[in-house]
Design an enzyme around this catalytic site. Structure first.
Site, PDB file in Angstrom:
ATOM      1  NE  ARG A  93     -87.276 -62.743   4.118  1.00 49.36           N
ATOM      2  CZ  ARG A  93     -87.241 -63.889   3.457  1.00 49.36           C
ATOM      3  NH1 ARG A  93     -85.963 -64.396   3.109  1.00 49.36           N
ATOM      4  NH2 ARG A  93     -88.100 -64.791   3.510  1.00 49.36           N
TER       5      ARG A  93
ATOM      6  NE  ARG B 193     -86.647 -65.361   7.141  1.00 45.78           N
ATOM      7  CZ  ARG B 193     -86.845 -66.173   6.636  1.00 45.78           C
ATOM      8  NH1 ARG B 193     -87.727 -66.879   6.303  1.00 45.78           N
ATOM      9  NH2 ARG B 193     -85.732 -67.003   6.170  1.00 45.78           N
TER      10      ARG B 193
ATOM     11  CB  CYS C 110     -61.648 -93.417   8.893  1.00 42.85           C
ATOM     12  SG  CYS C 110     -61.242 -92.155   7.960  1.00 42.85           S
TER      13      CYS C 110
ATOM     14  CB  CYS D 146     -57.464 -93.444   9.195  1.00 39.30           C
ATOM     15  SG  CYS D 146     -58.005 -92.316  10.067  1.00 39.30           S
TER      16      CYS D 146
ATOM     17  CG  ASP E 273     -61.756 -96.021  -4.278  1.00 43.82           C
ATOM     18  OD1 ASP E 273     -60.829 -96.576  -4.884  1.00 43.82           O
ATOM     19  OD2 ASP E 273     -61.831 -95.861  -3.057  1.00 43.82           O
TER      20      ASP E 273
ATOM     21  CG  HIS F 221     -60.615 -89.687  12.034  1.00 45.51           C
ATOM     22  ND1 HIS F 221     -61.013 -89.966  10.611  1.00 45.51           N
ATOM     23  CD2 HIS F 221     -61.653 -89.426  12.603  1.00 45.51           C
ATOM     24  CE1 HIS F 221     -62.594 -90.340  10.327  1.00 45.51           C
ATOM     25  NE2 HIS F 221     -62.702 -89.786  11.758  1.00 45.51           N
TER      26      HIS F 221
ATOM     27  CG  ASN G 279     -68.053 -81.067  -1.337  1.00 43.60           C
ATOM     28  OD1 ASN G 279     -68.571 -79.987  -1.556  1.00 43.60           O
ATOM     29  ND2 ASN G 279     -68.192 -81.937  -1.849  1.00 43.60           N
TER      30      ASN G 279
ATOM     31  CB  SER H 141     -69.544 -89.544   3.036  1.00 44.20           C
ATOM     32  OG  SER H 141     -68.457 -89.396   1.972  1.00 44.20           O
TER      33      SER H 141
ATOM     34  CG  HIS I 178     -59.142 -88.584   7.882  1.00 40.38           C
ATOM     35  ND1 HIS I 178     -58.750 -89.478   8.264  1.00 40.38           N
ATOM     36  CD2 HIS I 178     -58.303 -87.629   7.078  1.00 40.38           C
ATOM     37  CE1 HIS I 178     -57.427 -89.341   8.183  1.00 40.38           C
ATOM     38  NE2 HIS I 178     -57.053 -88.205   7.462  1.00 40.38           N
TER      39      HIS I 178
ATOM     40  CG  HIS J 144     -61.345 -85.875   2.186  1.00 38.26           C
ATOM     41  ND1 HIS J 144     -62.190 -86.020   3.420  1.00 38.26           N
ATOM     42  CD2 HIS J 144     -62.208 -86.225   1.327  1.00 38.26           C
ATOM     43  CE1 HIS J 144     -63.456 -85.961   2.943  1.00 38.26           C
ATOM     44  NE2 HIS J 144     -63.490 -86.353   1.620  1.00 38.26           N
TER      45      HIS J 144
ATOM     46  CD  GLN K 281     -64.360 -85.329  -4.069  1.00 38.19           C
ATOM     47  OE1 GLN K 281     -64.353 -85.984  -5.259  1.00 38.19           O
ATOM     48  NE2 GLN K 281     -65.369 -85.224  -3.402  1.00 38.19           N
TER      49      GLN K 281
ATOM     50  CD  GLN L 193     -83.629 -63.234   0.682  1.00 37.24           C
ATOM     51  OE1 GLN L 193     -83.254 -64.270   1.180  1.00 37.24           O
ATOM     52  NE2 GLN L 193     -83.490 -62.334   1.506  1.00 37.24           N
TER      53      GLN L 193
END
Ligand SMILES: O=P(O)(O)O[C@H]1O[C@H](CO)[C@@H](O)[C@H](O)[C@H]1O
Ligand SMILES: O=P(O)(O)O[C@H]1O[C@H](CO)[C@@H](O)[C@H](O)[C@H]1O
Lengths: 370, 370
Positions: free
Chosen positions: B28, B31, B52, B55, B78, B116, B156, B164, B167, B169, B171, B347
């Site tokens: 596939r 495709r 930021c 920073c 926060d 940053h 992430n 978001s 910079h 980072h 969690q 898949q």
């Protein structure tokens, strides 16, 4: 002394269908969003788009030409994820940690309507009826094919959900294996049925045994309209933001009058009533943020009964439809199910009760008709 | 007679950590992609961004001011998903299908570096060492807090993964409950250990019992370099596209010399070696499509040992790191895990072997330094 308030205190709820938890952080809805937003939807679409490979009369990616269909139209996916001929036998794995299974089946594309600019939310109940009848007919024909064990009907709606063409369509993947999620849910339903005392008021599963979703529907119906999680109900079906919802405005749509195992068992009235509830749910979705609401939708039901290893123990399966929509705050701000959600467990900000209340407050009349 | 070819024939593989299947459709990859593409990444970032909130010296969303930190810097989120004070006792649920659990804990944000414009892939091994030391120190301090059962470290990376702020980072969410995925993996590890004969060559778990990931590492090491799924290895760690990978270029990073249960058990050499492998993996990721490669990363390890119900039976946990990156074909075309994947099972198009070969072919030297 402090009293537990589910709309204020972080807590975890358990999903009895998947045996997973969801972390609920209601106080977190106040968080400002500084991250990526989604591109706004394009304006009005034409009723027929000469460049669309799904419109009547146009050429498809594989080179074939669509007929001048006038209601629904189904054809095999030009880039199917599974192939119709069984693959060669797989050698036994070198180690139990490297198991492999052959798989075969079919991938169908179901066009819901000839008009390029419509969507389930914009179809008449008669047109929706035809879509359901088409699903039933594919379910029946694919079920009777060699070795097919499960028919997965689904729709990816909207660019945000990986859909590459706005022309209203869904897919049906029929497989020689019961997929992970269907099989997990089925195991939960069996387990529940064996370990729970029979209900007093809810409909019962085969042999008078309790059914997880019959019981759950009964439970939701016991709340007053403003207290519970039901978004909308009609004669035969209800749509509820389940107690354990993961996606912000997730809903579960299910028949609540009797234990129905798969779509081929639906009686005429139940089909008409399903068309009605699908219209009401998708219309409310569009009205929530005044946009063509993106989602993934999937129908879960009994594995097909024709295969040898699909005996009466699967009769405990209760037909239901999941809607998993990503939007959280507006037509362009979605909930990202990422880091913690991928690595630990689902996490949500607004409570299922709050989501249900907001969907209940939406009109059944589409905002474009208002 | 046809011979099974995993790079040509659709098949299913089993994920022994989660007990889920993945459907592999290698044919596939051809495709064409007509769907949504992601916005291209912005150009070079400044070393310090006055706007930021991460920073050094800048104000955060909650109003506090960051110190002029010079290496890593950790502060409580926060908008934490869980709160530190235990929530009030929850009433017993009206029905077993509506269970609810209180949860408390802490959400920390870990800034990896004052600059940053950097990312794990752009840090020196010394700087990476400090990040790991910071993770260990948070793991230790949060583990010792009242009722904390699990410390989930994750990142992430990239707007595509809901991050978001570019910079660098990550969690750390420390919870009074073992999250679904960690607990599923732990159950699989226990089950494997009880049901498998002890290995001849692999390191062993507690009491000489076999360990799922020690055995898996040993198995991957038995393939020749071009045959297997190992992307890169060093003295203590290896990075592999697992046999059962879901995401196109998913990797699993794990110590293979001995059974390590959590990051607090890592010896100095293992920490240094982890810094090295993290640099090699993230650099190859950036080099694959010449971009700052988005992903979600998560560390799975033993539930914390201080709590009463976390006894020696959890010692079978083997520390490992998952990287789940969404890109499939280029810096702007990702794999959508939607409809079928949400409703049925994972898949994928390219095989794990093909993904590993492509990552192996990438250089260890970052393209921006080339
Ligand atoms: O906390 P952040 O980075 O603002 O938020 C991000 O990561 C969280 C944890 O994975 C997710 O719940 C959010 O949806 C995502 O946007
Ligand atoms: O088949 P489509 O619509 O082109 O593709 C879409 O749906 C499939 C099934 O959910 C996914 O595997 C693809 O990632 C997605 O882009």
């Amino acid at each position: 002394e402090l009293v537990f308030d589910p709309s204020a205190h972080p807590h975890r709820r358990w999903n009895p269908l998947t045996n997973e938890h969801v972390l609920i952080s209601p106080h977190r809805m106040k968080r400002p969003w500084l991250g990526q937003t989604e591109p706004p939807q394009v304006g009005a679409l034409p009723q027929h788009d000469p460049g669309c490979y799904l419109c009547p009369g146009n050429k498809r990616a594989g080179g074939e030409q669509n007929p001048d269909y006038t209601k629904t139209y189904t054809f095999p996916n030009d880039f199917a994820a599974v192939l119709s001929h069984p693959t060669p036998d797989v050698p036994s794995p070198p180690h139990p940690l490297m198991t492999v299974q052959p798989v075969h089946g079919a991938c169908d594309v179901v066009i819901f309507h000839p008009r390029h600019d419509l969507a389930l939310a914009r179809l008449s109940n008669d047109d929706l009826l035809r879509v359901i009848e088409e699903w039933v007919s594919i379910y029946k024909s694919r079920s009777s094919q060699d070795g097919i064990k499960y028919v997965q009907i689904f729709e990816n709606k909207g660019a945000m959900m990986g859909c590459s063409n706005p022309h209203p369509h869904g897919q049906v993947w029929s497989l020689s294996a019961v997929p992970t999620m269907a099989s997990t849910e089925l195991a939960s339903m069996k387990q529940y049925s064996l370990s729970t005392p029979p209900p007093s008021t809810a409909p019962k599963g085969p042999e008078g045994r309790p059914c997880l979703l019959c019981d759950y529907a009964d439970l939701e119906l016991s709340f007053t309209e403003n207290e519970g999680r039901i978004v909308v109900k009609n004669d035969k079906w209800l749509a509820v933001v389940p107690w354990w919802a993961t996606w912000p405005f997730e809903t579960l749509v299910l028949p609540y009058r009797r234990h129905v195992q798969d779509i081929s068992q639906l009686e005429d009235e139940e089909v008409a009533s399903l068309a009605d509830i699908l219209s009401r749910v998708t219309t409310r979705y569009d009205n929530l943020f005044s946009c063509s609401f993106p989602y993934s939708m999937g129908i879960h039901q009994r594995p097909v009964s024709s295969t040898a290893d699909s005996g009466p123990e699967h009769d405990i399966a209760h037909l239901h439809i999941h809607f998993s929509p990503p939007l959280l705050r507006s037509a362009t701000v979605k909930k990202f199910l990422v880091g913690f959600e991928l690595m630990a467990e689902a996490q949500r900000d607004l409570t299922p009760e709050q989501a249900a209340a907001r969907l209940r407050a939406c009109s059944d009349v589409h905002y474009l008709d208002g």
